[in-house]
Scaffold this active site. Structure first.
Site, mmCIF file in Angstrom:
data_model
loop_
_atom_site.group_PDB
_atom_site.id
_atom_site.type_symbol
_atom_site.label_atom_id
_atom_site.label_comp_id
_atom_site.label_asym_id
_atom_site.label_seq_id
_atom_site.Cartn_x
_atom_site.Cartn_y
_atom_site.Cartn_z
ATOM 1 N N CYS B 99 51.268 41.960 38.079
ATOM 2 C CA CYS B 99 50.002 41.214 38.730
ATOM 3 C C CYS B 99 50.067 39.505 38.705
ATOM 4 C CB CYS B 99 48.716 41.326 37.726
ATOM 5 S SG CYS B 99 47.312 40.599 38.265
ATOM 6 N N CYS B 103 44.981 35.850 43.336
ATOM 7 C CA CYS B 103 44.394 36.487 44.442
ATOM 8 C C CYS B 103 42.643 36.363 43.958
ATOM 9 C CB CYS B 103 44.376 37.882 44.742
ATOM 10 S SG CYS B 103 44.211 38.993 43.120
ATOM 11 N N THR B 190 41.757 37.330 34.416
ATOM 12 C CA THR B 190 43.120 37.303 34.898
ATOM 13 C C THR B 190 43.857 36.041 35.359
ATOM 14 O OG1 THR B 190 42.556 39.693 35.822
ATOM 15 C CG2 THR B 190 44.867 38.805 36.633
ATOM 16 N N GLU B 256 45.686 38.544 30.762
ATOM 17 C CA GLU B 256 44.236 38.941 30.778
ATOM 18 C C GLU B 256 43.911 37.842 29.321
ATOM 19 O OE1 GLU B 256 42.586 40.637 32.905
ATOM 20 O OE2 GLU B 256 44.192 41.471 33.976
ATOM 21 N N HIS B 291 38.014 41.531 46.641
ATOM 22 C CA HIS B 291 39.052 42.004 45.486
ATOM 23 C C HIS B 291 39.244 43.352 45.732
ATOM 24 C CE1 HIS B 291 41.223 40.399 42.163
ATOM 25 N NE2 HIS B 291 40.627 40.971 41.468
ATOM 26 N N TYR B 295 43.555 45.040 46.312
ATOM 27 C CA TYR B 295 44.115 46.013 45.701
ATOM 28 C C TYR B 295 44.974 46.895 46.529
ATOM 29 C CZ TYR B 295 42.409 44.889 41.040
ATOM 30 O OH TYR B 295 42.216 44.286 39.690
ATOM 31 N N CYS B 298 48.255 44.193 46.757
ATOM 32 C CA CYS B 298 49.110 43.988 45.542
ATOM 33 C C CYS B 298 49.638 45.376 44.872
ATOM 34 C CB CYS B 298 48.464 43.071 44.545
ATOM 35 S SG CYS B 298 47.152 43.899 43.809
#
Lengths: 486, 486, 486, 486
Positions: B99, B103, B190, B256, B291, B295, B298
Site C-alpha cells: 500500500c 491515494c 494510512t 497505519e 477510494h 482499490y 492498487c
C-alpha cells in the site's frame, strides 16, 4: 431502418424454408406460437430504434455510408461505441427479459471486418472488399443476420479432419468457378429462423491440413439447400396453451436451432475466407471476444428483470422489509452490476484494429464471460429463495380460471392483501421461467455456453495473463532480481 | 514535481513530531527500519513520475495552473483521467507490492473540491475558493496529503453526540475569530506520518444536532498539537532484524497510525466545512466512492505480484505444468482482472460534477470495493495452496545463513534443481507476507475495511439499485403492467 | 497416565538435542518463550485427561493391556471410539485455540497397526508384533509421539529415485545385522520437539525400484543423530516481547520443525516396514485418512474460539444486534458445523480393519479435509469483517502501557463503554493472531496443507467416487439401460 | 408389507377424490400420465423392500408390534436406525432420480410420537396413546402417509390470527363431542395424492391467542371434504407426449399439490394436538429437523444420478479425460458427499427422546439442510457445464424419429462414435430435466424450500450456536478470563 412491424413482415416475405419443430414441418413460422415470442424479442431491436428516447443508444452513424443505422449493424468506431453497445444490450435485455438474438450478427460483422482485412494484407486476397459490399447492403436493408459458428464437433477429443464423419464440421466439398459448395451443420443457432442472412465462420483454430474447414461465407436464410431443426427447450409447449400466464414472460423468448448445409452453393462474392487456416483462430477469438462482451450487457438486462421480479414477489409475500431478504436482493444487484462492470471495462479498454473498427480488450471480455457462467446461476438461486416454494408448486392458470376451483386458487394464493393473487401468480411464473423454464435456457444455459463454454475463456485468460511479467514483479519485490528504482 | 529523493528529504525537514511506536517516541522516522519501507513505498509515486516511460500515466496537466503535475495531486478532468488513475494505482501496486498510501489525498481533494462547491452554492460560503488556494499550493509543492476520515466511533450503535465521550468523533471545541479549535482522533490513517499535510473530513452522515462534528479542514502534519501512534501489525518487528529476506517484501510496506488532535488550532483559510451537517454525507460518499474505485487499481497491482509469486513458486517446486496448478493460477488472474474491470468500469461511467471535476459512478465504485472485500482473500488462499505448507514452516534466514546448519537448510529447501534454495526461500517469504504477514494487512484487511467496510458498500448498492424501475420491468414482462411497445 | 506437569518435566529429562531456532542453538527448549506455548498446548492433552468431567472423552480402555489410557495413545475399537476422537480434538482445540500436535502420533499408530498386520499377512514378516511391543510401551509411558511423514520432495514432478539429491526423501543407506541406517529429512513436523518419540513413515506410493524409500521406523526424539530446525512463522517473535497481550493467544501455540536424519541408526525391533513398496501407499492413505478426519475436530474447536471472538468483539463494538453481523456469525457457525459434520460422518461410517482396529471412511475423510482447506479461510475472512479495521491498525500493548500515551490509547480504543479498552484490545489481538498471526499458521495454512494438500484429497475423492456405478444409475433412469424393477 | 403392485392397486381402491390438474378434474389419477411417474416413484419404496439385497436397509423390526415393517413406517430406535434411514433415502433417490415423497410421513410419525408424549406429560392428555393406536394401524397397513405442514401463510409479516382471511392457516372452526371440524389449506404437499392418509401439523410456533391453529390430526386421503389441486411444474406436459425420451427421467417424478380442508371433520381418536400452542414449535422443530436430515439422503441419491449423467455425457462427448472435466466431476462428488456427511452426522449424533424414539441432532440437521439449499444448485450448474450447450438446444425426440429429418438428427448428434446419438440424446434429456425441467423442481427448488426455507435453518443455527460458551472460550484464550488449567 426497418420498423419492428416491417421486420416482422420481412420474415413473411422470405422464400419457404424447411423448418422442423417437434417433428413437424412449420409452414408459417412468423405466426407459430412457439416461435413468435422469439420474433417479438428480435423485433424489439427494431422497435426501440424507432423511439426518440433511445436514438443515442440504439442508432449510430454508419462508417461506410454516413447514414443513420441501427447500432446492431454498426462497425464500432470508438470505445464509446463499444460502451454504447453494452448499454444497448442491457436495455433490450430489460425490455424483453429474454435473448433477443441479434447481437450475433453485430459481433460477427465486426470480427469478419477486421479479420478479412488482415487476411488480405497477408495474402493479397480481396475478402475485405467483398465483405464491405456485403456489409453496405446489410446496413441498408437493416438485416438481422445470424452469426453462425458452432459445429456439431462429434468427438471433442479429435480435430475436424479426424472425425468418423467429415461433415461434423462445416467444410468445402467443391470449389467451382462461380463459388463453393459447403456441407455440414451448425448447432445452437440463436435466432437463425428470425434472420434474413447467415454469416458462417469456422469454430476453432485449424491446422494446415484442415484447409477445407477454414471457410467463412454468407448465404440468405431462405437458401433452398438449408434445413432447420428447432431445438426443444424447457416448457416450450406452454406457449401452445390457451392462456399466456403460465408462460411467465408473456411475449418474448429465445430461439435455438440447428441449420444443415446440405451442399449449399455460395458465390465467390459471399466467400470471406477460403482455406486460410492461420486466420481461423483470429476470427474465432474476435467473434467470441465481442460476443463475450455482449453477455456483459444482455444478461445484465435480463438480470434486472429477475431482480425486479424478486423484489416484487418479496413485496407480494409481505417480506420486503426482512433484513435477509433485503440482503439477498443487494447480493443479486451486486452480482449483476459486477457483470455489467466487466462488460463496460472490456469496452472502455478496447483498441482500434488495423481495419479501423474497434476491438474489445480480449482478456477482460473473457473475464466478463467467465463471470457470466457463474453469477446468473447464483442470481437465479437467490430469486428462487426469495420466491418461496410456491414457485414450483402453484396450480396452473387453467385452475385459477376454472369455475369449479378458481376461487380456491385465488383465496389461498393471496399474499399481502394489497396485491391480487393474480399479480403474485404472474410474478411467480416469471421467476419460474427465468430459473427453470423456457427463459432459463437463455438466462442460464446460454450464459454458460453461449460465446464459448467456461473452459474456452480460461484458455484465453491464461494466454493473456502475461505470467512472465508478473513473475518478474515478484522476483524484484522479494529481492531475487535487483530493484534499481529506489 | 519532487523527485523521490527530494520527497524523502522533505520528510526530514518537517518539524519534530510526537510519533510513538512500540511504546517509544521515534525521533527519526525517516530512517526507522519499521517505518522506512512505507516511506519507500510512497516515494515510488514520485519516482515513477520521474521516468519517461510512465509520464502519460503518472502525470497530468493541472486544471488550476496548466503545469505538469503528479497525477496524485490532480483534479480528474475526464473519464479518461479516471481510468488513468486506476492504471496508475495498478502500476504503483505492481512496483511496490504494498500500500503506497498516497491515494487518500488524491481522493480527498477530488471529493472536497466538488462538495465545497456545492456547499457554497447552497449557503453562499466561500469554502471552495479557500480550498482552491490550498490545492494550488498542494499541487505546486507536490505534497503527499493524508485524507483523514475514520473516527474512533466508540459504541457503533450510537451517533457521535450520544457517545459516553464526546471526543470519540473529531469535533469543534472552540470557534475563534481567526479559526477553530478541534479535538478528537482519527484511526487507521494510512501513510499519515509520510504526509506533509492532513486533510480532515467527517466520517458519516450527520443530523442537525451534530453541527460540531461537521467539520473539514487541513493542518500541516507537523502541527505541534498532533500526536501519532503507529499501529502494530503482523510481523512488523521482522523489519528490525538483521536480514531482509524474512521480510518477504524487502523494501516496501504500508503504514497505519492513529492521529490525535489535542485541541488543534485551524485558521479559517484552512477550514472547508464548518457545521453544514447536510453535506457531511455527500463528502463521505464521494471520498469513499473515489477510494472504492482506487482499490480496483492498487489491490490489482498487488494481486499481480502475488500471482507472479504463485507462478514462480510453482516453477521452483517443479509443478508449473500440473493442470490443477495452472487452473488455480487462471482463477487468481480471473478474480484479479474482475477487480480491475470494476475499477475501470466505475471510471468509464464517471460524470462531471457541478464543480467541473469528474466523479466516478457511485454504484459501480461500491460494487468494485465489495468485490475487493472478497477476492483478495480467495487469491491469497490459492497462493497458499500453490506455495505448499513450507510457506509456514520454513526456517528463518538466520538458519539459512548459520555456519552450523545453513548447509542443511539449503540442501533440503531445494525444489527444482534449476533454481536455488534462496530463490525458493525468498519467494515463499513474499507469499507469506502477502497472505499472513505485514503485507497481508494491506492486501487483505485493508481490502476489507479500507474505504469502508463491506456493509457500507451494501447500503450504497441498495440505495442506487433503483428497485422500483426493476420491478416495473418485471411487471411489464409478466403481464401485470401493459406492454404497449409490441 | 502422565499429568500435564509430568509431561513438561519429561521433556526436560530428554538427552540434549540439536535444536536450532532463528539461527541459534536452543539449550533449554522447555522454557524458551517461543517454544513454551506449543508445549503448553500439547500439555493440554494430558491436563484434560486428569479432569473427571472429561474422562469419557479423553481416556479409553487399552485394547492391548486393559488399562485406562489417554485416548491419544489408543487403538480405535469402534465407530464410537472414532467419534469420540473427533470430539476430543474439538475439545482440546477449544481449550487451546491452537494446534496441540499430539494427534499425529495417534493417527500414525492406528495406521501402522493395521498396515503392519497386512504386510505380515502377505510377506510373513513380523512387523506387527514388533509394533505391538512398541505400542505397549508407548501406551504405558503415555508418550507424545511425532507421526512423521512429509519429505522435502525436491522437484515435485520427479519420483524419489530421480531427484538430483537422493536424500530429498528419507531412505535406507545401510542394512546391518542389528538394524538399519537412514538418511534424509522430514519437513513440517508438528510438535516434534515436544515429542518423546518419532514414528517415521514414507510419504507416497512407491514403485518397485524405490525399495530403499519404503521404510517405517521409530526412534527416540533425543537420538543424537537428529538435528532440528524450528520453522519461523508469522509474528513468532512477539512471544519474546515483555507483554503477552499482543500475542493474542497468551499461552498456547503450534510448532513446526524440520528434522534431519543424519545417518540415524534404527535397531530392527523398531523397524516396521523395510522395502515393501506395495504397502507404502496403503500406509500413507490410512495415516492421511485418519489425519484428515482429525481436522474435522481440532480445527472446529479452533473455529469455536474464533467465532466466540467475533461474537465478543461485535458486542464490544456495540453492533451485536445488527442483522448483518448476526448473519455473518450464523454463517461462521454453519461452516464450522459443516466441518464437524464431516468429521463425525467419516467416523460413524468407519469399519474394522483385519488387524482389529477401526478405520474411518476414506472417501468421507477426504471430503472432510477438502472442506477444511476452504472454510476456515472464509471463517477467518468473516472474523476480520466483524472485527473492523482496527484489528490491523491498533497500537502495541507497549503503547497502551506507556506513561506518556497509554491514556490516549485507552481513551480512543473504547467501544461500547460497558467494556474496557483492554478487553477490546485483547479480543482484537486474538482475532489478529488467528487470521494473520502466529495462530493463522495452524488455523489456515495447516488447514490447507496438513494431512495433505487439497489436490491430494481430490485424487482420493476421484478414486473412491465409483463413477461406473453412478453412470449405471443414470443410464437406467433415462432409459438407455433397462429398468426391470417397476 | 405391501408389494409395489399392491401399493399401486391400493390407490385405485380409494374412494373417488376431487383432484384437479390443468383445470380438469382427474377421474383416474393412477393411470394419468402426468401423475403416474410420481406413483412409480413412491412405489419404489415398496419395491426395494421386497428385494432380499435391501432388507437390512429397507425394513426394520417394529418397536410396537415386533413385526418386520418397511423402514418408512418405523419409529427410529437408535442412531443406527437414523443412519440407516439416510442410507435408505440415498438408495431410493439413486433408484428413482426423483422425489419419492414417502419420507414426509416417516418424519411426521417420529415427530408426532415424541411430541404427543411430552404434551401428555405436561397436560395429562392422551394424545400419545391415540397416536400409538393410529401408528399400529399405519405400520400394519404399510400406508404412505402425507406429513402435512405448510399453510398458505398469506402475508408473511403477520401471524395467523392477524391475516385478512383466517383460513390462510388451517384452524379449528368447531369442536364437537365426537371430534373437530377444521378449515384451511396446506400447500406444497409432496405426494399427497399418492398417500392413503394425511397427518396434519401446525406450521410454526404459535402464541396463546392462536389456540385454534394449534391442531394436529389425521384424516384419510379420500375424505370427501378434501379438494386437491395439482401443482404445475416445469415441463410437466412432456409426460403427455407420445415419446418418453424427452422426459429425461422416463418413469419417475415428483408430485406437489394443494389440499383444501373444506370443513373437514376429524374424530377425536385422530386428533393429536388441540390447542396446546406451547407445543406447536416443538412439533415443527422436530418434524423439520427429521426432514432436514432426510435431504442429506434423498438429494444425495439424486445427486449420484446427476453425477453419473455428467460422467456419462463427458464420455459420449469424448472429453472424459480432459483435466478440467475430471476436476468438475470431482467437485460434484465432493459437494454431494459433503451433503451426505451432514446427513450421517446429524444421525450419528442423535439422542433418545423421552418417548423412546430417536431424534436427530437439531443443529447438525439444520446445517445439513442449509447446505442442501446451496450445493445441488452448484452441482446442477457443473452438470450443465459438462453437458455442453446442446442440453438446451437439442431437437425433440419427434424430430429424431421423423422420417424426413430423423437421419439428420442422428448424424449430427453423434459424439464419440462409440456411442449412439440416442444414448447422447437420452443422457442430455436427463441432465435437462434435473437442472431445468420437471425433476429440477425436486432437485433444486425443493432442496431450497422443502423442510423449510434457508432462513428457517439460519434461525435454528443461531438458536443452537451457544455463542455465550464460545465467547467464554475466546475470553480465556486471550487473557480476559483467567486460565487456571495450566
Amino acid at each position: 431502418m426497418m420498423t419492428a412491424q416491417e421486420y416482422i413482415e420481412s420474415l413473411r416475405n422470405l422464400r419457404p424454408r424447411k423448418i422442423y419443430l417437434l417433428g413437424e414441418k412449420v409452414e408459417n413460422p412468423v405466426d407459430h406460437p412457439m416461435i413468435r415470442p422469439s420474433i417479438n424479442c428480435c423485433a424489439m431491436t427494431y422497435k426501440l430504434a424507432e423511439l426518440p428516447e433511445y436514438q443515442d443508444i440504439m442508432t449510430a452513424k454508419s462508417a461506410l455510408t454516413g447514414n443513420t443505422i441501427n447500432r446492431f449493424v454498426h462497425l464500432h468506431q470508438s470505445t464509446e461505441d463499444l460502451i454504447k453497445k453494452v448499454k444497448m444490450l442491457r436495455l433490450v435485455g430489460q425490455m424483453t427479459g429474454a435473448c433477443f438474438q441479434r447481437c450475433v450478427g453485430m459481433d460477427a460483422l465486426n470480427a469478419v471486418w477486421s479479420t478479412t482485412y488482415e487476411i488480405d494484407q497477408k495474402y493479397g486476397t480481396n475478402y475485405h472488399e467483398r465483405f464491405k459490399q456485403y456489409l453496405i447492403e446489410w446496413e441498408e436493408k437493416d438485416w438481422t443476420v445470424d452469426g453462425c459458428m458452432t459445429d456439431p464437433k462429434g468427438n471433442r477429443s479429435l480435430p475436424p479432419s479426424k472425425q468418423a464423419d467429415p461433415d461434423l464440421y462445416v467444410h468445402i466439398v467443391e470449389k467451382r468457378s462461380d463459388g463453393i459448395v459447403v456441407r455440414g451443420a451448425k448447432m445452437h443457432q440463436t435466432g437463425i429462423i428470425n434472420s434474413h442472412e447467415i454469416l458462417v465462420m469456422p469454430t476453432m483454430s485449424l491446422s494446415l491440413e484442415e484447409a477445407d474447414y477454414a471457410v467463412c461465407f454468407a448465404v440468405p436464410s431462405d437458401d433452398p439447400s438449408l434445413i432447420y431443426i428447432y431445438g426443444r427447450q424447457s416448457c416450450d409447449t406452454r406457449k401452445l396453451e390457451k392462456t399466456t400466464v403460465d408462460v411467465g414472460n408473456i411475449k418474448y423468448g429465445g430461439q435455438e436451432a440447428i441449420v444443415i448445409f446440405n451442399d449449399t452453393f455460395v458465390p465467390w462474392e459471399r466467400v470471406f475466407m477460403c482455406g486460410e487456416t492461420d486466420f481461423a483462430g483470429m476470427l474465432v477469438e474476435r467473434f467470441a471476444g465481442y460476443h463475450r462482451q455482449s453477455y456483459g450487457g444482455c444478461k445484465v438486462g435480463n438480470g434486472d428483470v429477475l431482480i425486479g421480479a424478486a423484489a416484487a414477489i418479496a413485496e407480494y409475500n409481505g417480506v420486503a422489509k426482512a433484513s435477509h431478504i433485503k440482503d439477498k436482493i443487494i447480493e443479486m444487484v451486486h452480482l449483476n452490476e459486477t457483470l455489467y462492470s466487466c462488460g463496460i471495462a472490456c469496452s472502455a479498454e478496447g483498441r482500434k484494429t488495423p481495419a479501423g473498427n474497434y476491438l474489445i480488450d480480449i482478456m477482460l471480455a473473457n473475464v466478463c464471460k467467465q463471470n457470466v457462467t457463474r453469477y446468473p446461476y447464483e442470481i437465479a438461486r437467490l430469486a428462487q429463495d426469495i420466491a418461496g416454494g410456491i414457485v414450483a408448486t402453484m396450480p396452473s392458470d387453467a385452475d385459477f380460471k376454472s369455475p369449479e376451483i378458481g376461487h380456491w386458487c385465488n383465496k389461498f394464493m393471496i399474499g399481502d392483501a394489497k396485491y391480487s393473487a393474480e399479480e403474485r401468480q404472474r410474478m411467480l411464473r416469471l421467476i419460474e421461467t427465468m430459473t427453470m423454464g423456457a427463459i432459463a435456457v437463455g438466462y442460464l444455459t446460454e450464459s454458460m455456453h453461449g460465446a464459448g463454454s467456461p473452459q474456452a475463456q480460461r484458455i484465453l485468460i491464461q494466454r493473456y495473463a502475461n505470467l512472465e511479467a508478473k513473475k518478474a514483479l515478484a522476483r524484484r519485490i522479494c529481492g531475487i532480481d535487483e530493484d534499481n528504482l529506489l
